[in-house]
Write a protein that holds these residues in place. Structure first.
Motif, short mmCIF file in Angstrom:
data_model
loop_
_atom_site.label_atom_id
_atom_site.label_comp_id
_atom_site.label_asym_id
_atom_site.label_seq_id
_atom_site.Cartn_x
_atom_site.Cartn_y
_atom_site.Cartn_z
N PHE A 157 11.86 8.33 10.62
CA PHE A 157 11.56 9.49 9.79
C PHE A 157 10.07 9.82 9.82
CE2 PHE A 157 11.71 11.91 5.69
CZ PHE A 157 12.50 12.93 6.19
N GLU A 158 9.22 8.85 9.48
CA GLU A 158 7.80 9.18 9.34
C GLU A 158 7.11 9.35 10.70
OE1 GLU A 158 6.78 6.12 6.09
OE2 GLU A 158 6.12 8.07 5.34
N TYR A 159 7.37 8.44 11.62
CA TYR A 159 6.67 8.57 12.90
C TYR A 159 7.23 9.70 13.75
CZ TYR A 159 3.43 7.18 16.49
OH TYR A 159 2.37 7.18 17.34
N ASP A 190 1.25 4.54 -2.37
CA ASP A 190 1.07 5.89 -1.81
C ASP A 190 2.24 6.80 -2.19
OD1 ASP A 190 -1.16 4.99 -0.37
OD2 ASP A 190 0.00 4.65 1.47
N GLU A 191 3.45 6.29 -2.01
CA GLU A 191 4.63 7.14 -2.19
C GLU A 191 4.79 7.55 -3.65
OE1 GLU A 191 5.72 8.36 0.38
OE2 GLU A 191 5.75 6.90 2.02
N LEU A 192 4.42 6.66 -4.56
CA LEU A 192 4.44 7.01 -5.98
C LEU A 192 3.42 8.12 -6.23
CD1 LEU A 192 5.67 6.37 -8.72
CD2 LEU A 192 3.88 4.67 -9.07
N ARG A 193 2.26 7.99 -5.62
CA ARG A 193 1.22 9.02 -5.71
C ARG A 193 1.76 10.36 -5.18
NH1 ARG A 193 -3.50 11.33 -3.09
NH2 ARG A 193 -2.93 10.81 -0.96
N HIS A 194 2.49 10.32 -4.07
CA HIS A 194 3.02 11.57 -3.52
C HIS A 194 3.97 12.24 -4.51
CE1 HIS A 194 2.32 9.86 0.79
NE2 HIS A 194 1.21 9.98 0.11
N ALA A 195 4.88 11.45 -5.08
CA ALA A 195 5.84 12.04 -6.04
C ALA A 195 5.07 12.64 -7.21
CB ALA A 195 6.82 10.97 -6.51
N ASP A 205 -2.19 9.87 4.04
CA ASP A 205 -1.63 8.51 3.96
C ASP A 205 -0.64 8.29 5.10
OD1 ASP A 205 -2.97 8.35 1.54
OD2 ASP A 205 -1.17 8.62 0.32
N GLU A 206 -0.10 9.39 5.58
CA GLU A 206 0.99 9.32 6.54
C GLU A 206 0.55 8.71 7.88
OE1 GLU A 206 3.25 10.16 4.49
OE2 GLU A 206 4.81 9.54 5.86
N SER A 207 -0.69 8.93 8.27
CA SER A 207 -1.15 8.33 9.52
C SER A 207 -0.98 6.81 9.45
CB SER A 207 -2.62 8.66 9.76
OG SER A 207 -2.79 10.05 9.79
N ARG A 208 -1.27 6.28 8.28
CA ARG A 208 -1.09 4.84 8.06
C ARG A 208 0.40 4.49 8.05
NH1 ARG A 208 -1.63 3.28 3.11
NH2 ARG A 208 -3.12 4.92 2.57
N HIS A 209 1.22 5.32 7.40
CA HIS A 209 2.67 5.02 7.34
C HIS A 209 3.30 5.08 8.73
CE1 HIS A 209 2.63 6.63 2.93
NE2 HIS A 209 1.79 5.64 3.13
N MET A 210 2.87 6.09 9.48
CA MET A 210 3.40 6.23 10.83
C MET A 210 3.04 5.01 11.67
SD MET A 210 2.15 10.13 11.38
CE MET A 210 2.75 10.38 13.03
N PHE A 233 0.86 -1.20 0.00
CA PHE A 233 0.00 0.00 0.00
C PHE A 233 0.89 1.25 0.00
CE2 PHE A 233 -3.58 -2.29 2.56
CZ PHE A 233 -4.29 -2.60 1.41
N GLN A 234 1.86 1.21 0.88
CA GLN A 234 2.70 2.40 1.02
C GLN A 234 3.52 2.68 -0.24
OE1 GLN A 234 4.69 3.03 4.74
NE2 GLN A 234 5.89 4.76 3.94
N ALA A 235 3.95 1.62 -0.93
CA ALA A 235 4.71 1.82 -2.17
C ALA A 235 3.85 2.58 -3.17
CB ALA A 235 5.15 0.48 -2.75
FE LIG Z 1 5.06 8.19 3.77
#
Ligand SMILES: [Fe+2]
Ligand SMILES: [Fe+2]
Ligand SMILES: [Zn+2]
Lengths: 90, 512
Positions: free
Chosen positions: B203-205, B142-147, B237-242, B138-140
């Motif tokens: 980093f994220e949390y 998400d991160e592509l979406r962020h870029a 998305d970051e709440s999930r990443h954290m 999921f996060q992979a």
């Molecule tokens: Fe993230």
């Protein structure tokens, strides 16, 4: 020392309803408002109830919808169908 | 007989049941292939996992909800980006100086989103357990979406302002961008557990709230509706990443007591690496938001000292303590942003964004927010530079700085106990002397010297002739830096001319 859990939400229409539901269900919650966002801190534990949010928004609400409004959290998470809990286990 | 009643509706599965179906039993046990060969990376770091099924995503996100809500986020974001562009939102920001924060963002942060995509795609393949694997997959995405969304959003500003035209090329070459690049490459070349400790947890949390939360609120406050929208869309998305970060840490700590010292060492290392990287954010927050919300110091206190304090308090039951050198970060909070900005001011000729000396109004704000340091140490410096500038002798530092072998930042930070002395540490390894900005970076080197002696240090590379030539203009060409437009001060730049033009057009409308 009691630790605060924390959630930050966007200042959107849904966000306002969710904040109101959190305040109603967590009497110890402290609300800070910033441009575009609201941060809520609460000692040890904070609960977000599906039914309270539904009451505030006047519509059905799937807790996974929080995904659209949450900006940041601090605390251990536990989500089921009816509520999302943030807590520190101390 | 047990015939199903066609009139009875199937009970809807609960969230817990749906998540369990997704993450338990869908995987298979290999029969003709050795499991070690399928998952070759989960052993060598020394982390012992006895039961992969003990990992559970506490949001219990399933595929159907993931796609549904991510699609919703994209629709909302693109509606905002479109209306921002249609309504010429770029004209309504507080001041064009603000755009320089976006120049740093697109060259230093967005490439990290893409690197995170690659990193999570990799660990999303290589974890043995289905729970963490799916969370990483999921996060992979998400991160592509962020870029992508960051590049789409900021491309609108590129139509008007300088320094935004070639972010990925710059990321790979420009001297100060080796700081974020080397941070992420250090993480991605570690094993999967260290990678998650580095990126998801440390980093994220622990640290990125400082970037995405107060800075994005600041973007909103400065009239940049497009950036706050992509910022908060990514951060949702970051709440999930954290949470993945915190859960993976607890998972490692619960699985085996022998994991505790390994995890602690990684937390120490990656806290320090991440904290050093945030010096750029400190400067963006304090100096590059014309209208200010909170200082770096206040943000550090809110997010690290209080938020991080609560987190490490909770983790202490596993035998985890606050990261080493957190007290150095505390001592540096009065100085961090000022030292970073002063350095970039001196190297403005070689940077792809503009600098300036702070206005009197800003310095009053700094004095209020930094009562222990600003008027004593930094105001005299800015006054001196402003005077030199007014006399036509704008100060540029023409030397190449000594870089830290680990964080790659010029060694401009001061001693935690004495803000008037530059902090440097050195270490001789295999007959060669290496330099560091701090005890934190020194210790990281000492633990893995063979990794860090390979660092691609921009200054060394320039001196070796590997960066397009030996003169500054040649090197800047090699960076794809548009000289005379992207670099030097804001005052006198094409950005300033354009902005002033817009402002005077607006005044003419008001006057008529
Ligand atoms: Fe993230
Ligand atoms: Fe991201
Ligand atoms: Zn360093």
């Amino acid at each position: 020392m009691t630790s605060n859990v924390s959630i930050t939400l966007q200042n959107t229409d849904d966000g306002r309803g969710i904040v109101a539901a959190i305040i109603a269900d967590n009497p110890e919650a402290v609300v800070s408002t910033y441009p575009a966002m609201t941060k809520i801190d609460c000692p040890s534990r904070l609960i977000m109830n599906k039914t309270s949010i539904e009451q505030q928004l006047g519509r059905e609400f799937d807790l996974h919808e929080l995904n659209l409004t949450m900006v940041s959290i601090s605390g251990n998470v536990d989500e089921d169908d009816d509520r999302l809990l943030l807590m520190w286990n101390v | 007989m047990n015939t199903p009643n066609p009139n009875e509706r199937l009970r809807k599965l609960s969230l817990k049941e749906r998540y369990a179906h997704l993450t338990r039993g869908l995987d298979w046990q290999p029969t003709y292939q050795d499991k070690k060969k399928i998952f070759p990376f989960t052993d060598y770091e020394g982390i012992k996992i006895h039961d992969w099924d003990a990992f559970e995503d506490p949001f219990r996100l399933t595929m159907d909800s993931y796609w549904k809500y991510q699609a919703e986020k994209e629709r909302k974001l693109y509606a905002v980006i479109d209306s921002f562009a249609q309504n010429n939102g770029q004209m309504n920001i507080s001041d064009a100086r603000y755009i320089n924060a976006l120049k740093i963002f697109i060259t230093a942060v967005s490439p990290l989103e893409y690197a995170a995509h690659r990193g999570f795609a990799h660990v999303g393949r290589h974890f043995e357990g289905v729970g963490p694997r799916i969370a990483c997959q999921f996060q992979a995405i998400d991160e592509l979406r962020h870029a992508q969304t960051q590049i789409h959003t900021i491309s609108h500003f590129n139509k008007f302002f300088d320094g935004l035209h070639d972010p990925l090329h710059m990321y790979n070459r420009v001297w100060y961008l080796s700081v974020p690049k080397s941070f992420f490459e250090d993480a991605i070349t570690a094993g999967p557990f260290e990678f998650l400790t580095a990126v998801s947890f440390s980093f994220e949390y622990v640290l990125t709230s400082l970037l995405f939360v107060p800075f994005m609120s600041g973007a909103a406050y400065n009239g940049d509706m497009a950036t706050v929208t992509f910022g908060f869309s990514a951060q949702s998305d970051e709440s999930r990443h954290m949470t993945l970060g915190l859960e993976i840490i607890k998972f490692m700590l619960q699985q085996d007591e022998g994991n505790v010292p390994i995890v602690q060492k990684w937390i120490d290392k990656w806290f320090w690496r991440g904290y050093r990287l945030l010096s750029i954010i400190a400067m963006m927050m304090d100096y590059m938001l014309p209208k200010k919300i909170m200082s770096w110091k206040e943000a550090w206190e809110m997010y690290f000292e209080q938020g991080g304090g609560a987190l490490f308090n909770d983790l202490s039951r596993y035998g985890i303590r606050l990261p080493k050198y957190h007290e150095v970060a505390k001592a540096e909070k009065d100085h961090y942003s000022h030292q970073a900005w002063s350095t970039f001011y001196q190297y403005s000729h070689a940077s792809a964004f503009h600098t300036w000396t702070p206005s009197e109004e800003e310095m009053t704000w700094f004095a209020e927010k930094y009562p222990a340091s600003f008027n004593q140490l930094y105001r005299p410096r800015y006054d001196y530079w402003a005077k030199a500038e007014a006399d036509g002798k704008r100060f540029y530092n023409n030397g190449l700085p000594q870089l830290c072998q680990v964080c790659q930042i010029p060694t401009f930070f001061t001693e935690p106990t004495d803000p008037t002395r530059i902090s440097t540490r050195t270490k001789i390894y295999n007959g060669e002397r290496f330099y560091f900005c701090s005890d934190g970076c020194h210790d990281i080197f000492e633990d893995e010297p063979e990794k860090y002696l390979q660092s691609w240090l921009p200054v060394h590379q320039i001196l070796q002739g590997n960066c397009g030539g030996t003169t500054v203009p040649e090197v800047l060409d090699w960076y794809h830096l548009n000289q005379g437009a992207d670099n030097f001060d804001y005052l006198g730049s094409p950005d300033e001319a354009l902005w002033e033009n817009w402002q005077s057009a607006r005044k003419r409308v008001i006057a008529s």
